[in-house]
Design a protein around this motif. Structure first.
Motif, short mmCIF file in Angstrom:
data_model
loop_
_atom_site.label_atom_id
_atom_site.label_comp_id
_atom_site.label_asym_id
_atom_site.label_seq_id
_atom_site.Cartn_x
_atom_site.Cartn_y
_atom_site.Cartn_z
N LYS A 114 24.01 14.45 68.91
CA LYS A 114 24.59 14.00 70.86
C LYS A 114 22.87 14.04 71.84
CE LYS A 114 24.26 18.38 74.56
NZ LYS A 114 24.10 19.06 74.23
N GLY A 115 21.85 14.15 70.97
CA GLY A 115 19.95 14.73 72.00
C GLY A 115 20.47 14.80 72.74
N ASP A 116 19.95 13.62 74.28
CA ASP A 116 19.37 14.79 75.54
C ASP A 116 20.92 13.45 76.16
OD1 ASP A 116 18.82 11.27 76.17
OD2 ASP A 116 16.58 11.87 76.10
N LYS A 117 21.79 13.06 75.58
CA LYS A 117 22.56 13.00 76.68
C LYS A 117 23.85 13.42 77.70
CE LYS A 117 23.12 8.69 72.51
NZ LYS A 117 22.33 9.53 71.46
N ASP A 118 24.95 12.95 78.28
CA ASP A 118 25.21 13.49 79.29
C ASP A 118 27.14 12.99 78.26
OD1 ASP A 118 26.23 11.12 80.40
OD2 ASP A 118 25.16 11.55 81.74
N PRO A 119 27.77 14.49 79.20
CA PRO A 119 29.24 13.41 78.04
C PRO A 119 29.78 11.77 78.83
CG PRO A 119 29.27 15.77 79.59
CD PRO A 119 27.65 15.01 79.73
N GLY A 120 28.99 11.08 79.55
CA GLY A 120 28.99 9.73 79.82
C GLY A 120 28.56 8.88 78.92
N ASN A 121 27.91 9.91 77.96
CA ASN A 121 27.15 8.82 76.69
C ASN A 121 27.61 9.69 75.58
OD1 ASN A 121 25.79 6.52 78.31
ND2 ASN A 121 25.11 8.57 78.58
N TRP A 122 28.48 10.68 75.11
CA TRP A 122 28.35 11.24 74.49
C TRP A 122 28.79 12.50 74.41
CZ3 TRP A 122 28.10 16.63 72.59
CH2 TRP A 122 28.75 16.56 70.51
N LYS A 123 29.94 12.59 73.50
CA LYS A 123 31.51 13.46 73.37
C LYS A 123 31.47 14.32 71.43
CE LYS A 123 34.40 10.89 77.39
NZ LYS A 123 33.80 10.12 76.55
N PRO A 124 31.99 16.00 71.93
CA PRO A 124 31.31 16.10 70.54
C PRO A 124 32.80 15.35 69.56
CG PRO A 124 32.13 17.71 72.72
CD PRO A 124 31.70 16.47 73.38
N PRO A 125 32.61 15.49 68.52
CA PRO A 125 33.89 14.50 67.56
C PRO A 125 35.29 15.07 67.69
CG PRO A 125 31.47 14.12 66.81
CD PRO A 125 31.25 15.44 68.40
N LEU A 126 34.78 16.51 67.84
CA LEU A 126 35.91 17.65 67.21
C LEU A 126 37.30 17.75 68.86
CD1 LEU A 126 37.61 18.73 65.55
CD2 LEU A 126 36.04 21.09 66.23
N GLN A 127 37.60 16.61 69.24
CA GLN A 127 38.33 16.60 70.34
C GLN A 127 39.11 17.73 71.08
OE1 GLN A 127 40.95 12.66 71.08
NE2 GLN A 127 41.41 13.17 72.94
N SER A 128 39.56 18.81 69.62
CA SER A 128 40.09 19.67 70.50
C SER A 128 39.08 20.86 71.49
CB SER A 128 40.28 20.46 69.25
OG SER A 128 39.36 21.11 68.27
N TYR A 129 37.59 20.45 71.33
CA TYR A 129 36.40 20.98 71.67
C TYR A 129 36.54 20.60 73.31
CZ TYR A 129 32.68 24.17 72.22
OH TYR A 129 31.34 25.38 72.22
N TRP A 130 36.73 19.31 73.68
CA TRP A 130 36.78 18.84 75.04
C TRP A 130 36.83 19.91 75.72
CZ3 TRP A 130 37.99 13.24 74.44
CH2 TRP A 130 37.21 12.28 73.70
N CYS A 131 37.74 20.09 75.80
CA CYS A 131 38.10 21.04 77.51
C CYS A 131 37.01 22.27 77.07
CB CYS A 131 39.40 22.10 77.41
SG CYS A 131 39.91 23.21 78.49
N THR A 132 36.51 23.02 76.23
CA THR A 132 35.21 24.40 76.04
C THR A 132 34.28 24.07 76.70
OG1 THR A 132 37.26 25.23 74.94
CG2 THR A 132 34.50 26.14 74.90
N TYR A 133 33.63 22.90 75.71
CA TYR A 133 32.67 22.24 75.72
C TYR A 133 32.23 21.81 77.27
CZ TYR A 133 28.70 18.38 76.16
OH TYR A 133 27.18 17.49 75.96
N SER A 134 34.05 20.73 78.38
CA SER A 134 33.38 20.42 79.26
C SER A 134 33.35 21.55 80.27
CB SER A 134 34.12 19.20 79.88
OG SER A 134 35.80 19.81 79.66
N ARG A 135 34.17 22.35 80.32
CA ARG A 135 33.99 23.67 81.33
C ARG A 135 32.92 24.40 80.88
NH1 ARG A 135 39.91 26.25 80.37
NH2 ARG A 135 40.83 24.95 81.91
N ALA A 136 31.69 24.18 79.98
CA ALA A 136 30.57 24.79 79.76
C ALA A 136 29.67 24.46 80.33
CB ALA A 136 30.36 25.48 78.20
N TRP A 137 29.64 22.58 80.27
CA TRP A 137 28.75 21.42 81.19
C TRP A 137 28.82 22.16 82.02
CZ3 TRP A 137 25.79 17.30 79.19
CH2 TRP A 137 25.25 16.91 79.84
N ILE A 138 29.91 22.16 82.62
CA ILE A 138 30.69 22.33 84.45
C ILE A 138 29.32 23.48 85.00
CG2 ILE A 138 31.78 22.42 86.63
CD1 ILE A 138 33.47 20.03 84.45
N SER A 139 29.83 24.82 84.61
CA SER A 139 29.22 25.61 84.95
C SER A 139 28.27 26.07 84.66
CB SER A 139 29.97 26.86 83.79
OG SER A 139 29.85 28.17 83.70
#
Length: 165
Positions: A114-139
């Protein structure tokens, strides 16, 4: 707009992190304790045993040395999104935030990918975590009034689409 890799003035040292939270426990050790299972700490608060589940890639890890504490919104991303205008105490608070969704124990491999990438350049490999990750990022971005670029916003929207209705 400047290339995201060209961030004038950024230095990780401008975000004092892993500060003492209490006793001899720093932020890293507090997150290791919080996010792990059966964590045993020594008299210096170091995690000497336990297991951790890395939400980003689904790995279960049994050594604290193979765990990184990820800033969900990376420090460099925060800098380019508005933290460059903050004081050092404000950046310290951001880098050690145990209240908001900013810190998570993950595999060292996933954090380094991931490094210093934002979601436009990196997403968690585990797609089942995308919802939680995006909500955490936005929060975190909303809590700290940080900006988002168009590619980041589009990727967040895509990840939010994985949330159950």
């Amino acid at each position: 707009m400047a290339d995201e890799d060209d961030v004038p003035g950024y230095s990780r040292a401008k975000f004092p992190h892993w500060v003492t939270q209490y006793g001899t426990c720093d932020t890293r050790e507090v997150v290791l304790q919080r996010d792990g299972q059966d964590v045993v700490q020594d008299d210096q608060c170091r995690s000497v045993s336990g297991t951790w589940y890395s939400e980003y890639d689904g790995l279960t890890i049994d050594s604290a040395s193979r765990i990184d504490i990820d800033h969900v919104v990376p420090l460099k991303e925060a800098w380019r999104s508005g933290a460059s205008e903050w004081s050092t105490p404000e950046r310290r608070a951001f880098a050690n935030d145990l209240v908001d969704s900013q810190l998570i124990a993950v595999s060292a491999g996933s954090n380094r990918a991931k490094g210093d990438k934002d979601p436009g350049n990196w997403k968690p490999p585990l797609q089942s975590y995308w919802c939680t990750y995006s909500r955490a990022w936005i929060s975190v971005k909303a809590t700290y009034q940080l900006t988002a670029n168009p590619a980041e916003a589009a990727a967040l929207s895509e990840m939010l689409d994985t949330c159950a209705s």
